[in-house]
Design a protein around this motif. Structure first.
Motif, short mmCIF file in Angstrom:
data_model
loop_
_atom_site.label_atom_id
_atom_site.label_comp_id
_atom_site.label_asym_id
_atom_site.label_seq_id
_atom_site.Cartn_x
_atom_site.Cartn_y
_atom_site.Cartn_z
N ALA A 197 42.95 31.76 30.86
CA ALA A 197 42.83 31.03 32.12
C ALA A 197 41.94 29.83 31.85
O ALA A 197 40.73 29.97 31.65
N LEU A 198 42.53 28.65 31.79
CA LEU A 198 41.79 27.42 31.54
C LEU A 198 41.49 26.78 32.89
O LEU A 198 42.34 26.17 33.51
N GLY A 199 40.28 27.01 33.36
CA GLY A 199 39.89 26.62 34.71
C GLY A 199 39.93 27.86 35.57
O GLY A 199 40.97 28.51 35.68
N TYR A 200 38.79 28.26 36.12
CA TYR A 200 38.72 29.51 36.86
C TYR A 200 38.02 29.30 38.19
O TYR A 200 37.18 30.08 38.62
N GLY A 201 38.43 28.22 38.87
CA GLY A 201 37.94 27.95 40.22
C GLY A 201 38.83 28.66 41.22
O GLY A 201 39.47 29.68 40.90
N ASN A 202 38.91 28.14 42.41
CA ASN A 202 39.70 28.78 43.47
C ASN A 202 41.15 28.99 43.09
O ASN A 202 41.71 30.07 43.29
N ILE A 203 41.78 27.97 42.54
CA ILE A 203 43.20 28.09 42.20
C ILE A 203 43.40 28.95 40.96
O ILE A 203 44.27 29.83 40.94
N GLY A 204 42.61 28.75 39.93
CA GLY A 204 42.75 29.55 38.72
C GLY A 204 42.60 31.04 38.98
O GLY A 204 43.39 31.86 38.50
N ARG A 205 41.59 31.40 39.77
CA ARG A 205 41.39 32.82 40.12
C ARG A 205 42.57 33.35 40.93
O ARG A 205 43.03 34.47 40.70
N ALA A 206 43.05 32.56 41.88
CA ALA A 206 44.15 33.01 42.73
C ALA A 206 45.44 33.17 41.94
O ALA A 206 46.20 34.12 42.16
N VAL A 207 45.72 32.26 41.01
CA VAL A 207 46.93 32.37 40.18
C VAL A 207 46.87 33.65 39.36
O VAL A 207 47.83 34.42 39.31
N LEU A 208 45.75 33.88 38.70
CA LEU A 208 45.62 35.08 37.88
C LEU A 208 45.74 36.34 38.74
O LEU A 208 46.43 37.29 38.37
N ALA A 209 45.11 36.34 39.90
CA ALA A 209 45.19 37.51 40.79
C ALA A 209 46.62 37.75 41.25
O ALA A 209 47.08 38.91 41.30
N LEU A 210 47.35 36.69 41.59
CA LEU A 210 48.74 36.85 42.03
C LEU A 210 49.60 37.38 40.89
O LEU A 210 50.43 38.28 41.08
N LEU A 211 49.41 36.86 39.69
CA LEU A 211 50.19 37.34 38.54
C LEU A 211 49.88 38.80 38.24
O LEU A 211 50.80 39.59 37.97
N VAL A 212 48.63 39.18 38.30
CA VAL A 212 48.26 40.59 38.07
C VAL A 212 48.87 41.47 39.17
O VAL A 212 49.38 42.56 38.90
N HIS A 213 48.85 40.99 40.39
CA HIS A 213 49.44 41.75 41.50
C HIS A 213 50.94 41.95 41.28
O HIS A 213 51.48 43.03 41.51
N ARG A 214 51.62 40.89 40.84
CA ARG A 214 53.08 40.95 40.68
C ARG A 214 53.51 41.61 39.37
O ARG A 214 54.53 42.29 39.33
N LEU A 215 52.75 41.39 38.29
CA LEU A 215 53.20 41.81 36.97
C LEU A 215 52.35 42.90 36.33
O LEU A 215 52.67 43.37 35.25
N GLY A 216 51.23 43.24 36.96
CA GLY A 216 50.30 44.19 36.36
C GLY A 216 49.33 43.46 35.47
O GLY A 216 49.43 42.25 35.26
N PRO A 217 48.35 44.16 34.91
CA PRO A 217 47.37 43.48 34.06
C PRO A 217 47.97 43.10 32.70
O PRO A 217 48.78 43.85 32.15
N PRO A 218 47.60 41.94 32.17
CA PRO A 218 48.03 41.60 30.82
C PRO A 218 47.20 42.39 29.81
O PRO A 218 46.23 43.06 30.18
N ARG A 219 47.54 42.30 28.55
CA ARG A 219 46.79 43.01 27.50
C ARG A 219 45.32 42.59 27.51
O ARG A 219 44.43 43.40 27.39
#
Length: 182
Positions: free
Chosen positions: A120-142
């Motif tokens: 995650a390159l940039g972990y402000g409001n949008i970066g955190r939300a993108v990662l959270a949405l991806l984890v919600h939809r796809l599960g945790p990455p390795r």
């Protein structure tokens, strides 16, 4: 002509001087679902006052802030629009678009999210939300690696399998050499 359903407020990019002293509707886009206006917010020492004037320049019910305007104004928490108008930061659309692009890239490349080392390159409001949405939809990455100068546990993302970039700095990743410039 019917009133627009939405309006997007924007400022000029850094270093670009626009000869408009007042908020101006610069474009109206017609779609089968309704119209939307693009409203220029001029440079003003009181940015929030300029945004209020720009929101008043449109009769749209939904007013969205573009670019850095959400960050500069408290992420939509301050009263910046008139009665009967709803303010949005536009972050939700950005987050959804980024997540869908990642999903499409994974499908196109035949890769599985759960097997990846994700940066995650940039972990402000949008970066955190993108990662959270991806984890919600796809599960945790390795594994997740976060690179952000404001993040205490920041680490380089250069060796990650996938880098999700959400930064307002621009030009922070040199793909040729695989290194971030944060």
């Amino acid at each position: 002509m019917s009133p627009p359903l939405s309006a997007l407020l924007f400022t000029a990019p850094d270093g670009v001087r626009v000869p408009l002293a007042e908020p101006t509707v610069v474009e109206r886009v017609h779609t089968p679902d309704g119209d939307s206006e693009l409203v220029f917010v001029p440079d003003d020492a009181d940015l929030e006052a300029a945004i209020r004037r720009a929101a008043g320049a449109t009769s749209a019910r939904v007013v969205a802030l573009a670019g850095m305007l959400p960050s500069w104004t408290g992420l939509g928490t301050r009263p910046l629009v008139g009665a009967g108008q709803v303010l949005t930061t536009g972050h939700a659309a950005t987050v959804c678009a980024m997540a869908r692009i990642v999903e499409l890239a994974l499908t196109t490349r035949g890769r599985t999210w759960r097997d990846l080392r994700v940066g995650a390159l940039g972990y402000g409001n949008i970066g955190r939300a993108v990662l959270a949405l991806l984890v919600h939809r796809l599960g945790p990455p390795r594994e997740v690696v976060i690179e952000d100068p404001a993040w205490a546990a920041s680490a380089p993302v250069a060796d990650c399998d996938l880098i999700v970039a959400a930064t307002s700095l621009g030009r922070v990743l040199d793909v040729e050499i695989g290194r971030a410039h944060v």
